[in-house]
Design an enzyme around this catalytic site. Structure first.
Site, PDB file in Angstrom:
ATOM      1  N   CYS A  77       0.814  -1.218   0.000  1.00 61.44           N
ATOM      2  CA  CYS A  77       0.000   0.000   0.000  1.00 61.44           C
ATOM      3  C   CYS A  77       0.847   1.268   0.000  1.00 61.44           C
ATOM      4  O   CYS A  77       0.558   2.223  -0.725  1.00 61.44           O
ATOM      5  CB  CYS A  77      -0.984  -0.002   1.168  1.00 61.44           C
ATOM      6  SG  CYS A  77      -0.205  -0.007   2.798  1.00 61.44           S
ATOM      7  N   HIS A 129      -1.907   0.745   7.058  1.00 52.86           N
ATOM      8  CA  HIS A 129      -2.472   0.816   5.701  1.00 52.86           C
ATOM      9  C   HIS A 129      -2.682   2.281   5.332  1.00 52.86           C
ATOM     10  O   HIS A 129      -2.978   3.117   6.190  1.00 52.86           O
ATOM     11  CB  HIS A 129      -3.805   0.060   5.623  1.00 52.86           C
ATOM     12  CG  HIS A 129      -4.317  -0.060   4.224  1.00 52.86           C
ATOM     13  ND1 HIS A 129      -3.646  -0.748   3.241  1.00 52.86           N
ATOM     14  CD2 HIS A 129      -5.426   0.456   3.630  1.00 52.86           C
ATOM     15  CE1 HIS A 129      -4.330  -0.679   2.105  1.00 52.86           C
ATOM     16  NE2 HIS A 129      -5.406   0.056   2.318  1.00 52.86           N
ATOM     17  N   HIS A 141      -6.685   2.797  -3.133  1.00 52.70           N
ATOM     18  CA  HIS A 141      -5.575   2.193  -2.400  1.00 52.70           C
ATOM     19  C   HIS A 141      -5.203   0.856  -3.025  1.00 52.70           C
ATOM     20  O   HIS A 141      -5.957   0.285  -3.803  1.00 52.70           O
ATOM     21  CB  HIS A 141      -5.920   2.035  -0.915  1.00 52.70           C
ATOM     22  CG  HIS A 141      -7.183   1.278  -0.648  1.00 52.70           C
ATOM     23  ND1 HIS A 141      -7.271   0.309   0.317  1.00 52.70           N
ATOM     24  CD2 HIS A 141      -8.427   1.344  -1.189  1.00 52.70           C
ATOM     25  CE1 HIS A 141      -8.507  -0.177   0.356  1.00 52.70           C
ATOM     26  NE2 HIS A 141      -9.224   0.443  -0.552  1.00 52.70           N
TER      27      HIS A 141
END
Length: 171
Positions: A77, A129, A141
């Site tokens: 990510c 994240h 994302h």
């Protein structure tokens, strides 16, 4: 007659001097306001470019935990956000926790396109994240939750709201 004309000229010159002085005083703030508007437009344009570039990677990027491989488009990510923002000349560190300390804090109520959103998806309260706010309650994302990795999700969903930790503005 000559004295009258001279007096009118002196009064006119004095008025002109006052006007020029006033405009010289207000010019710096006018320039500052213009610069601020231009910076906002530039940030908004960069945000749109960031979002468009991120969106162009849907179906092309593969999610791999702990990987930053731009040549193969394999990212986790945070290496994804690092790659996307680099396309606009913005340098981000690798790692969602490290990125959560860059830029400036933004409250949920003041989110703008291009802001970074940070979540806890494993250990409660710990950033692990990151995604990019797109506006209208959506964010993009790179995640394990889709076949190719890059996906658009609803930031307002209860799942993301309860895992949300902070947001940062880097543009």
């Amino acid at each position: 007659m000559k004295q009258n004309a001279l007096r009118k000229f002196a009064i006119g010159a004095a008025c002109l001097g006052i006007i020029l002085s006033a405009s010289a005083i207000s010019t710096p703030s006018a320039h500052a306001a213009t610069a601020q508007v231009q910076a906002s437009a530039s940030s908004a344009q960069k945000a749109d470019s960031v979002i468009n570039f991120a969106g162009s990677l849907i179906g092309k990027v593969k999610y791999k935990f702990g990987v930053n491989n731009p040549s193969k488009l394999y990212f986790d990510c945070s290496s994804f956000t690092k790659y996307v923002f680099a396309s606009q000349g913005v340098t981000l560190k690798w790692g969602s926790s490290a990125q959560s300390k860059q830029g400036v804090f933004v409250s949920k109520s003041n989110l703008k396109k291009g802001d970074l959103l940070f979540f806890s998806v494993k250990t409660p309260g710990k950033v692990n994240h990151v995604g990019i706010y797109m506006g209208d309650g959506k964010f993009i994302h790179n995640t394990t939750g889709s076949v190719y990795g890059v996906t658009i999700s609803n930031f307002n969903s209860s799942s993301y709201q309860k895992r949300f930790i902070t947001a940062r503005r880097v543009l």
